[in-house]
Write a protein that holds these residues in place. Structure first.
Motif, PDB file in Angstrom:
ATOM      1  N   GLU A 175       0.662  -1.144   0.345  1.00  0.00           N
ATOM      2  CA  GLU A 175       0.064   0.017  -0.029  1.00  0.00           C
ATOM      3  C   GLU A 175       1.024   1.618   0.069  1.00  0.00           C
ATOM      4  OE1 GLU A 175      -3.619  -1.860   2.906  1.00  0.00           O
ATOM      5  OE2 GLU A 175      -2.773  -0.448   3.211  1.00  0.00           O
ATOM      6  N   CYS A 176       1.667   1.076   0.594  1.00  0.00           N
ATOM      7  CA  CYS A 176       2.934   2.536   0.465  1.00  0.00           C
ATOM      8  C   CYS A 176       3.406   2.134   0.016  1.00  0.00           C
ATOM      9  CB  CYS A 176       3.522   2.240   2.308  1.00  0.00           C
ATOM     10  SG  CYS A 176       5.073   3.175   2.120  1.00  0.00           S
ATOM     11  N   LEU A 177       4.229   1.430  -0.772  1.00  0.00           N
ATOM     12  CA  LEU A 177       4.818   1.540  -2.300  1.00  0.00           C
ATOM     13  C   LEU A 177       4.219   1.921  -3.255  1.00  0.00           C
ATOM     14  CD1 LEU A 177       7.637  -1.351  -1.771  1.00  0.00           C
ATOM     15  CD2 LEU A 177       8.270   1.024  -1.463  1.00  0.00           C
ATOM     16  N   ALA A 178       2.846   1.858  -3.144  1.00  0.00           N
ATOM     17  CA  ALA A 178       1.792   2.501  -4.462  1.00  0.00           C
ATOM     18  C   ALA A 178       1.679   3.810  -4.241  1.00  0.00           C
ATOM     19  CB  ALA A 178       0.392   1.704  -4.231  1.00  0.00           C
ATOM     20  N   GLU A 179       1.893   4.725  -3.309  1.00  0.00           N
ATOM     21  CA  GLU A 179       2.083   5.881  -3.048  1.00  0.00           C
ATOM     22  C   GLU A 179       3.486   6.857  -3.550  1.00  0.00           C
ATOM     23  OE1 GLU A 179      -0.361   8.301  -2.317  1.00  0.00           O
ATOM     24  OE2 GLU A 179      -2.371   6.079  -1.658  1.00  0.00           O
ATOM     25  N   ALA A 180       4.195   5.869  -4.118  1.00  0.00           N
ATOM     26  CA  ALA A 180       5.763   6.595  -3.966  1.00  0.00           C
ATOM     27  C   ALA A 180       5.560   7.391  -4.917  1.00  0.00           C
ATOM     28  CB  ALA A 180       6.495   4.831  -4.444  1.00  0.00           C
ATOM     29  N   PRO A 181       5.037   7.120  -6.317  1.00  0.00           N
ATOM     30  CA  PRO A 181       5.001   7.976  -7.256  1.00  0.00           C
ATOM     31  C   PRO A 181       4.649   9.802  -6.930  1.00  0.00           C
ATOM     32  CG  PRO A 181       4.240   6.209  -7.973  1.00  0.00           C
ATOM     33  CD  PRO A 181       4.537   5.645  -7.010  1.00  0.00           C
ATOM     34  N   ARG A 182       4.178   9.768  -5.819  1.00  0.00           N
ATOM     35  CA  ARG A 182       3.275  10.938  -5.277  1.00  0.00           C
ATOM     36  C   ARG A 182       4.486  11.448  -4.383  1.00  0.00           C
ATOM     37  NH1 ARG A 182      -1.483  10.827  -1.684  1.00  0.00           N
ATOM     38  NH2 ARG A 182      -1.291  12.681  -1.635  1.00  0.00           N
ATOM     39  N   TYR A 183       5.973  10.779  -3.937  1.00  0.00           N
ATOM     40  CA  TYR A 183       6.767  11.173  -3.728  1.00  0.00           C
ATOM     41  C   TYR A 183       8.362  12.219  -4.496  1.00  0.00           C
ATOM     42  CZ  TYR A 183       4.112  10.723   0.768  1.00  0.00           C
ATOM     43  OH  TYR A 183       3.208  10.661   1.308  1.00  0.00           O
ATOM     44  N   GLY A 184       6.899  11.029  -5.730  1.00  0.00           N
ATOM     45  CA  GLY A 184       8.518  11.674  -7.108  1.00  0.00           C
ATOM     46  C   GLY A 184       9.645   9.761  -6.588  1.00  0.00           C
ATOM     47  N   LEU A 185       9.588   8.951  -6.560  1.00  0.00           N
ATOM     48  CA  LEU A 185      10.165   7.857  -5.858  1.00  0.00           C
ATOM     49  C   LEU A 185       9.027   6.955  -6.790  1.00  0.00           C
ATOM     50  CD1 LEU A 185      10.440   7.952  -1.983  1.00  0.00           C
ATOM     51  CD2 LEU A 185      12.255   7.975  -3.572  1.00  0.00           C
ATOM     52  N   ASN A 186       9.995   5.856  -7.724  1.00  0.00           N
ATOM     53  CA  ASN A 186       9.443   4.829  -8.234  1.00  0.00           C
ATOM     54  C   ASN A 186       9.660   3.789  -7.265  1.00  0.00           C
ATOM     55  OD1 ASN A 186       9.833   6.400 -10.839  1.00  0.00           O
ATOM     56  ND2 ASN A 186      11.618   4.540 -11.095  1.00  0.00           N
ATOM     57  N   GLY A 187       7.998   3.226  -7.457  1.00  0.00           N
ATOM     58  CA  GLY A 187       7.304   2.224  -6.791  1.00  0.00           C
ATOM     59  C   GLY A 187       7.267   0.852  -7.607  1.00  0.00           C
ATOM     60  N   PRO A 188       7.628  -0.066  -7.648  1.00  0.00           N
ATOM     61  CA  PRO A 188       7.144  -1.604  -7.638  1.00  0.00           C
ATOM     62  C   PRO A 188       6.399  -1.998  -8.884  1.00  0.00           C
ATOM     63  CG  PRO A 188       6.640  -2.057  -5.386  1.00  0.00           C
ATOM     64  CD  PRO A 188       6.947  -1.101  -5.405  1.00  0.00           C
TER      65      PRO A 188
END
Ligand code: PPS
Ligand code: MG
Ligand code: MG
Ligand code: MG
Length: 455
Positions: free
Chosen positions: A175-188
């Motif tokens: 759930e957390c990594l799905a939010e990664a793009p909002r922080y400018g980070l790449n998720g899986p």
């Protein structure tokens, strides 16, 4: 003048030998400013120096003539802008994870808290943050370049009775990594499986030491505060050749009024009563960070999940208090007597002339309070035989020092992060102060009263 910069740079590798960043995507263009202020421009609205972004567009940025020269000049010492940028975003992401888990824990009566062998608490959040941070750092810098010393391991998590916990951790991490793009980070690209999550947690198996580069992570510092709905911190530091070079502290419950730091056990009730639900993002929670030698420490508000905000986030500088009169100074210390002697510090306070009530706060939020100027002194005197761990101090120490404060052991020596996972050789306790004057007074008072103490 303006220069075209691709925002869709994806990920690459930092090349230590040549002191530059090599993007994975052919044709991507990366500008890396080697100025002392680079990290601030990356964090506070400027995008230069930031190599990770969720946007698929190109954009024009004004570049000053001298900045342009800087970016193409011969190699200079590493300034860790890339690492700091990723670390701040990752801690922001981890804060949102913890907030979700803490809200769930508080609203449930069921037992979301496990006990470790030393009887200390550990929760879904501790393991989930460790997995998430480990995964993002590996993804950002390449797993062979990333070495992490962190508090948690998978032994307790793998125990049969913790089966349901493991499932919840995997779900929470995804759930957390799905939010990664909002922080400018790449998720899986695909949700992580159980094996990948366990692997991410157990990859944090570095034992630190005097040489090379490693991250020190306390996924949830002040787990007791966390489970009580109170203060806790996410602490991430980068240590190179035994020196802390970057520190990032996420403090999701840092209240808008410093007095409320003190309301342990009742924090959530008080805040939800007194804070209107439409409050601004600065109201509660912050991420504080600093780079060694910069002479600056910065603070961002939390990126609130429900407010549809996306990176970049704003930042403002923080500075220690200018108070150096003990009678006006506030000292903070651990909430639990078992973690630090309250009677010894009460004696010190009396002899130094500290008149105010101690501010008892869980976790490294105490370091944040000093860096922000909300308190002047932090003291911790653990029982004899307890060895302080590097992840409980590294991020806080560099943040206070860069914000203008002083941190040493009770013998006045710097904390030594080069000896493995413990602060080996620590003399009696840890003291942090807003200035040298207060610091010297405390150290002299410790010397005067140590022999007659029971510690
Ligand atoms: N016996 C003992 N003595 C000293 N310190 C100990 C002890 N046991 C644990 N710890 C470490 O203290 C970390 C929490 O420190 P705090 O300053 O937040 O203490 S308190 O919770 O406010 O009492 C806590 O960090 P977390 O485990 O991350 O919560 C521990 O690493
Ligand atoms: Mg800790
Ligand atoms: Mg912890
Ligand atoms: Mg712990």
């Amino acid at each position: 003048m303006a220069i075209k910069v691709s925002h869709n740079l994806g990920l690459g590798k930092w090349n230590d030998k040549h002191n530059n960043f090599i993007p994975n995507h052919v044709g991507s263009f990366f500008i890396f400013l080697r100025s002392n202020k680079t990290h601030h421009s990356a964090m506070s609205g400027g995008h230069i120096g930031c190599c990770l972004s969720s946007f698929n567009q190109t954009q024009s940025f004004p570049v000053m003539e001298d900045q342009k020269k800087l970016s193409f000049s011969s190699p200079e010492p590493v300034n860790y802008s890339q690492e700091l940028d990723v670390a701040v975003r990752t801690v922001q992401l981890a804060c949102s994870l913890c907030q979700r888990v803490q809200n769930g824990l508080i609203s449930k009566t069921s037992d979301g808290v496990q006990s470790k062998d030393d009887n200390s608490p550990v929760t879904v959040a501790d393991w989930s943050v460790q997995a998430t941070v480990s995964w993002i750092l590996s993804e950002s810098f390449g797993s062979s370049n990333v070495s992490i010393v962190a508090e948690e391991d998978i032994q307790n998590l793998s125990k049969a009775k913790a089966d349901g916990v493991l499932e919840t951790v995997v779900k929470t991490v995804n759930e957390c990594l799905a939010e990664a793009p909002r922080y400018g980070l790449n998720g899986p690209k695909m949700a992580l499986g159980t094996t990948e999550v366990l692997e991410a947690i157990s990859r944090c198996n570095s034992i630190g030491g005097p040489a090379g580069r490693f991250w020190a992570l306390d996924p949830v510092d002040g787990t007791l505060g966390f489970v009580r709905g109170d203060q806790y911190a996410i602490a991430l530091a980068l240590i190179e050749d035994g020196e802390v070079v970057l520190g990032v502290l996420g403090c999701p419950n840092y209240p808008m009024r410093k007095e409320w730091l003190n309301y342990h056990h009742r924090y959530h009730r008080i805040i939800s009563k007194l804070t209107p639900s439409t409050s601004e993002s600065w109201d509660k929670g912050c991420v504080i960070y600093a780079r060694r030698g910069s002479g600056e420490a910065w603070m961002q508000p939390l990126l609130h999940v429900n407010k549809n905000l996306v990176w970049p986030n704003s930042a403002r500088p923080v500075r220690v208090s200018s108070i150096d009169n003990p009678s006006l100074a506030t000292f903070c210390e651990p909430v639990e007597k078992a973690n630090s002697s309250h009677s010894f510090t009460a004696g010190l306070a009396h002899s130094v002339g500290l008149r105010k009530q101690p501010l008892r706060v869980y976790s490294m939020v105490k370091y944040a309070a000093i860096a922000r100027g909300d308190a002047e002194i932090f003291m911790k005197f653990a029982r004899a035989g307890y060895k302080e761990k590097i992840w409980d101090h590294a991020a806080g120490v560099v943040i206070i020092q860069e914000a203008g404060g002083v941190v040493t052991d009770a013998g006045g020596r710097p904390l030594d992060f080069s000896k493995g996972i413990y602060l080996e050789g620590l003399d009696r306790g840890v003291i942090a102060s807003a200035g040298a004057n207060l610091h010297d007074k405390i150290i002299r008072a410790v010397d005067a009263s140590w022999d007659s103490s029971a510690l």
